[in-house]
Design a protein around this motif. Sequence first.
Motif, short mmCIF file in Angstrom:
data_model
loop_
_atom_site.label_atom_id
_atom_site.label_comp_id
_atom_site.label_asym_id
_atom_site.label_seq_id
_atom_site.Cartn_x
_atom_site.Cartn_y
_atom_site.Cartn_z
N HIS A 117 0.96 -27.44 -75.80
CA HIS A 117 1.55 -27.82 -77.09
C HIS A 117 0.91 -27.04 -78.24
CE1 HIS A 117 3.91 -31.00 -75.29
NE2 HIS A 117 2.82 -31.48 -74.69
N PHE A 118 -0.39 -26.79 -78.13
CA PHE A 118 -1.09 -26.03 -79.16
C PHE A 118 -0.52 -24.61 -79.24
CE2 PHE A 118 -4.54 -23.29 -80.65
CZ PHE A 118 -4.90 -23.93 -81.82
N THR A 145 -14.20 -24.02 -82.73
CA THR A 145 -13.75 -25.22 -83.43
C THR A 145 -14.17 -25.24 -84.90
OG1 THR A 145 -15.73 -26.40 -82.68
CG2 THR A 145 -13.74 -26.59 -81.33
N ALA A 196 -8.68 -33.97 -81.95
CA ALA A 196 -9.40 -34.02 -80.67
C ALA A 196 -10.65 -34.88 -80.79
CB ALA A 196 -9.76 -32.61 -80.22
N THR A 247 -8.22 -28.47 -75.36
CA THR A 247 -6.86 -28.71 -75.82
C THR A 247 -6.51 -27.82 -77.00
OG1 THR A 247 -7.06 -31.00 -75.08
CG2 THR A 247 -5.26 -30.49 -76.62
N CYS A 248 -7.47 -27.54 -77.86
CA CYS A 248 -7.25 -26.74 -79.06
C CYS A 248 -7.44 -25.25 -78.80
CB CYS A 248 -8.21 -27.18 -80.17
SG CYS A 248 -7.96 -28.90 -80.68
N CYS A 298 -6.09 -29.72 -85.14
CA CYS A 298 -6.31 -30.01 -83.72
C CYS A 298 -7.76 -30.42 -83.48
CB CYS A 298 -5.95 -28.80 -82.88
SG CYS A 298 -5.99 -29.10 -81.10
N TYR A 299 -8.67 -29.76 -84.18
CA TYR A 299 -10.10 -30.07 -84.03
C TYR A 299 -10.38 -31.52 -84.39
CZ TYR A 299 -15.02 -30.20 -85.42
OH TYR A 299 -16.34 -30.54 -85.57
N GLU A 322 -3.92 -25.07 -88.36
CA GLU A 322 -3.55 -25.64 -87.06
C GLU A 322 -4.80 -25.95 -86.24
OE1 GLU A 322 -1.08 -24.25 -83.04
OE2 GLU A 322 -1.73 -22.79 -84.54
N SER A 323 -5.74 -25.01 -86.21
CA SER A 323 -6.99 -25.23 -85.46
C SER A 323 -7.78 -26.39 -86.06
CB SER A 323 -7.83 -23.96 -85.48
OG SER A 323 -7.13 -22.88 -84.90
#
Length: 762
Positions: free
Chosen positions: A566-567, A396, A551, A560-561, A547-548, A543-544
């Motif tokens: 979806h990821f 993350t 989340a 999820t990430c 998402c991080y 993107e990460s």
Amino acid sequence: MKFSNELEAQLIPEWKAAFVNYGRLKKHVEDIELLKKPKQPQQVDRNFTWSILEPIRSMVKKVASKFQKSPNTTVKTLKKNTNDVENGGEEEWEEREAYENEVNLFLGRVNEELSKVNQFHKSREDEFLERGDALRKQLQILLDLKQMPGNGERRKNSPGLNAASAIASPHSSWPSSNGISNFPETPKELLQTPTGTPEMTDDVTNVLERNGVSFVGPKMPTWMIMAVASMLWECLANSPRKDGVAGFINRKKIQYAEEMIRGAFVELYRGLGLLKTYSSLNMMAFTEVLKNFEQVTKRRASASYLKKVRESHFVSSNKVVRLINEVESTVTKHFASNDRKTAMMFLKPQHKDSYRSTLFVGLSAASFLTFFTLYAIWLHVTGVFNPTPDMVYIETVYPVFQYFILCSLHLFVYGCNLFLWKSTRINHNFIFEFSSSTALEYGDAFLLSMTFMTTVVGAMIVDLILRDSSSSPSLVDAMPGVLLLIFFTVLVCPIDIFYRSTRFCFIRGMRNIVFSPFYKVPMVDVFLADQLTSQIPLLRHIESTACYFLARIFKTEQETCISGRHFKELAYLISFLPYYWRAMQCARRWFDERDTNHLANMGKYVSAMVAVGVRITYARHPNCLWLGMVLVTSVVATVYQLYWDFVKDWGFLKPKSRNLWLRDDLVLKHKCIYYISIALNVVLRVAWVETVLSFNVGAVESRLLDFFLASLEVIRRGHWNFYRLENEHLNNVRKFRAVKTVPLPFREMDPLRAKSHGGMIP
């Protein structure tokens, strides 16, 4: 400093071939000097040979001189006015003849070079005179539109432009082709033309008919989304419609037209300055080489030839100087409210001091190395990368910091490009159409890169300290977000600090790329989009990062990430976008230029999209079918890319080139560098093989390997950048392009066609 080195440093790179070939003329003078030096007499027995052969030798010389062909008029004149050739009894007739031939050859070369310089100066002078004539017409139309009848009631309440673009009164000083000014008196304030007023139609049409021009209208419909609205203002007004053109004319469009005309004046002034420099440097070169010739031969020929040079067109013509004075006067009167200082700021923008404190760059580099060392030590102390690593940090937080480090690396590589372009005199500012007063220098790029890296590594250290001290998880998680917020705030800050012009240029370029193909595609946007195709790993880190944070905000699981459906699907879109944007740019360029090469280039990016998509699928479903598809699509895309790199972008692989498999013109002196660069580009292009080999490494090593490959791609792109601009620069040199063509708001048309269309081109 030798004059040849001084001339090389000052000449205009794009016009280098048109300058006098000082090196060749100087070589002729050196050859003359060598022929003039008497050879060492041979050691012979003077008792017999001299007394017997000398009378015969003298008689042969007298007879030969009578039958010698008469030289040309120039050489006769030179011989008549000189006693330079030593007629020693020991000098052979062949040496004298070779000496005279070399002198004649030198004088012939001088005539050739003088003719070449005159022809080039005349062609460029005619070009700038034609531009000046067109600008006179453009400004005349603009002034006519501002004083059309019906605006008298609004003059008092109509706000004028600022000092940069206000219209001054009366009588423009810009000359017509015969040197006579014919501008009408103009109001001091710019008058706002009302929109949608039918009674103004006849006035506007009469103005355009009288000047034989029409508005150039945009070709896109009004229902286009607002994101592409700015491209509609490339021209002054829409195409005429039934109720005339007056409804389209308003203050904003006239202001935009005025900015275009002012920019054309500025570029014309720059071109005139270059031509003036061209004239003075060539005059200095001729003077220097003729003085050297006189010193060597002791002839007075240099005086007559210097007189001939001074009487040549490129020296005696005063049209360039007169145009320079007229442009200064016109810009001062009509675009700077009679403020000469403001006008000269437009015409001669102050070049930014290229000197950047070595102390600041050194301190930033030292700070970065210090922080990086501390970070490595702290990693060892905290045991983040131990056999049982902290997977939350690795999956993350670590990608977030990798994102910033890759940005810093790309900026550092760009600084290296700027340094190399400047060292080799590649005019990147002209290619990118950057202003020399605001363009980023290599010292700035290095300083920004080091500061960026230092800040990122410092934040990583603080993050590790907070984790080790058992601080609040929310405080620890906020560190990457705070860093991202700081950098984003600096990027969009409207205050004129921290290289605002460069930041806004980057933002505009990104806007144009994202909304491709609705914007025209200048070279700087092509270059920026190419950089993005090498930053797909960086985009994946974005993107990460997103998402991080999402989340954390919505308190969902970090899984999820990592493996969320979806990821994973979003990875396709992120990987496709840079190639899609670049392909759309190629489509727009083909639409504008109708060059099929752009379609072929678009095919390259489509093949890259297919290859990337197949590789992502293979990473999730590693089987023989997808492995075969990876090999086929990746090999095709790689060969396509290598061909385009070497042949189209770099201009190499020319079988008939005088430089084996390169091109005829090279900037670097050592050809081996080009061959090494070709091999290096091939190696770095096949980095995708790593996805096929599937090294069996741990999570930490996998992250480090991905980061290493992403860094190699950034380095490859920087390496590609140099040769790409070198080839573009040499294309400009071949076409003598040193001054850009500025679009004008009004389009000239044929009078017969204007009459048939009611004074306007549809």
